[in-house]
Enzyme design. Structure first.
Site, PDB file in Angstrom:
ATOM      1  N   LYS A 105      -2.021  -1.663  -3.820  1.00 42.61           N
ATOM      2  CA  LYS A 105      -2.877  -0.470  -3.809  1.00 42.61           C
ATOM      3  C   LYS A 105      -1.992   0.764  -3.836  1.00 42.61           C
ATOM      4  O   LYS A 105      -1.069   0.853  -3.013  1.00 42.61           O
ATOM      5  CB  LYS A 105      -3.740  -0.491  -2.545  1.00 42.61           C
ATOM      6  CG  LYS A 105      -4.667   0.699  -2.387  1.00 42.61           C
ATOM      7  CD  LYS A 105      -5.461   0.609  -1.084  1.00 42.61           C
ATOM      8  CE  LYS A 105      -6.411   1.790  -0.949  1.00 42.61           C
ATOM      9  NZ  LYS A 105      -7.186   1.736   0.312  1.00 42.61           N
ATOM     10  N   LYS A 141       0.865  -1.179   0.000  1.00 45.02           N
ATOM     11  CA  LYS A 141       0.000   0.000   0.000  1.00 45.02           C
ATOM     12  C   LYS A 141       0.900   1.227   0.000  1.00 45.02           C
ATOM     13  O   LYS A 141       1.585   1.526   0.977  1.00 45.02           O
ATOM     14  CB  LYS A 141      -0.918   0.010   1.215  1.00 45.02           C
ATOM     15  CG  LYS A 141      -1.898   1.177   1.221  1.00 45.02           C
ATOM     16  CD  LYS A 141      -2.804   1.126   2.433  1.00 45.02           C
ATOM     17  CE  LYS A 141      -3.782   2.297   2.443  1.00 45.02           C
ATOM     18  NZ  LYS A 141      -4.653   2.266   3.639  1.00 45.02           N
TER      19      LYS A 141
END
Length: 333
Positions: free
Chosen positions: A255, A203
């Site tokens: 992500k 992330k």
């Protein structure tokens, strides 16, 4: 007269001659079961509230969330990822609304589970940022830094209340060291061995999260660069992948998706578990804004971005267009 065998002998265009031919030889295909719908549910509202930076996306009331879950299920979408938006007055330094059994996310999980049962995979965001008055993903120490290990204790509690509410999959998204192992132990301790963990493995600290902060009513002060990953790095992601798998992740995620397709491809090549990618709010907003201006063909651009993510190796895609795209696929468009 041209002699036989003259250049070109190989003509790849033969496989592009018609829609039927292109469909037959397509290497990558989207299916509704590839898609997961992220959804926001806001405490204390009776009607959905539009998110200005994400045209077409809303903060749901409990009633409209149930309807959205049913619509996703009927379209063939695989799952729904729930994010809770508490009332501002309930935010505090520890994010206690996130571990309240009657907090908005836990209530929403129970609502959706009662509505769709096991026919839709119910996922929950496991993070403190929506519930803290400082907007960070963890507990702050005396110097205002995120305290990794104190945060893990809070994540363990969150996992347990979400599991008790009936979630199928928890998604620890705070990027704390050791979060997967702690969450796995916390779930197993209360007999929730069947609850899966979708690890937010890579992330990144991204500029593309901007619209999401409106969506969850973020109170963030400062940034998250000390715990989210540096966009310059990829080897770091591979180390995170190894750690998450060792700690017991059932699925892993990259992500954002679009700006990190190279990372997604590396993770997909190495992981022996399903790989997800999250097409985040800024990716969504750019397409919608350009389409509203008439600068791009909206449906074609959506399809192309999703195909790119799938081609890079994602077996699951979290996208705000999930239900719409699933309906379009089912209709043969």
């Amino acid at each position: 007269m041209t002699a036989y065998g003259s250049f070109p002998g190989a003509r790849p265009r033969r496989l592009r001659t018609s829609p039927a031919m292109r469909r037959m030889v397509a290497e990558t295909r989207l299916h509704p079961a590839d898609l997961i719908l992220p959804a926001f549910v806001r405490e204390g509202i009776s009607e959905p509230v539009p998110i200005q930076a994400m045209p077409g996306v809303v903060q749901h009331s409990r009633d409209t969330l149930r309807k959205a879950a049913v619509e996703a299920r009927e379209a063939g979408v695989a799952g729904i990822m729930l994010f809770g938006v508490p009332e501002d007055a309930k935010k505090d330094a520890l994010g206690t609304a996130g571990t309240d059994p009657d907090g908005i996310l836990q209530v929403a999980i129970r609502d959706v589970r009662a509505e769709v049962g096991d026919e839709l995979v119910i996922m929950s965001d496991l993070c403190l940022d929506e519930y803290t008055d400082h907007g960070h993903c963890g507990v702050l120490d005396a110097d205002g830094r995120v305290d990794n290990d104190a945060t893990l204790e809070r994540y363990a509690e969150m996992a347990q209340v979400q599991a008790d509410a009936g979630v199928h999959v928890v998604g620890p998204s705070g990027m704390m060291d050791g979060q997967i192992g702690v969450v796995r132990d916390a779930l197993d301790t209360i007999g929730k061995e069947d609850v899966s963990i979708l690890a937010y493995t890579a992330k990144y600290s991204s500029a593309f999260y901007g619209p999401f902060r409106e969506a969850v009513g973020s109170s963030l002060r400062g940034d998250r660069k000390t715990y989210q990953q540096d966009p310059a790095n990829v080897r770091e992601s591979m180390r995170e992948l190894a750690l998450d798998l060792e700690e017991g992740a059932d699925m892993v995620m990259v992500k954002p998706a679009g700006p990190y397709l190279d990372v997604l491809a590396r993770v997909a090549a190495e992981a022996d578990v399903p790989v997800a990618a999250y097409q985040i709010s800024g990716e969504y907003a750019m397409v919608e804004a350009a389409a509203e201006k008439g600068w791009i063909d909206r449906e074609k651009a959506i399809a192309e971005t999703l195909l790119g993510i799938k081609r890079a190796g994602a077996s699951m895609i979290l996208t705000y267009w999930a239900t719409e795209v699933a309906q379009r696929i089912s209709a043969g468009r």
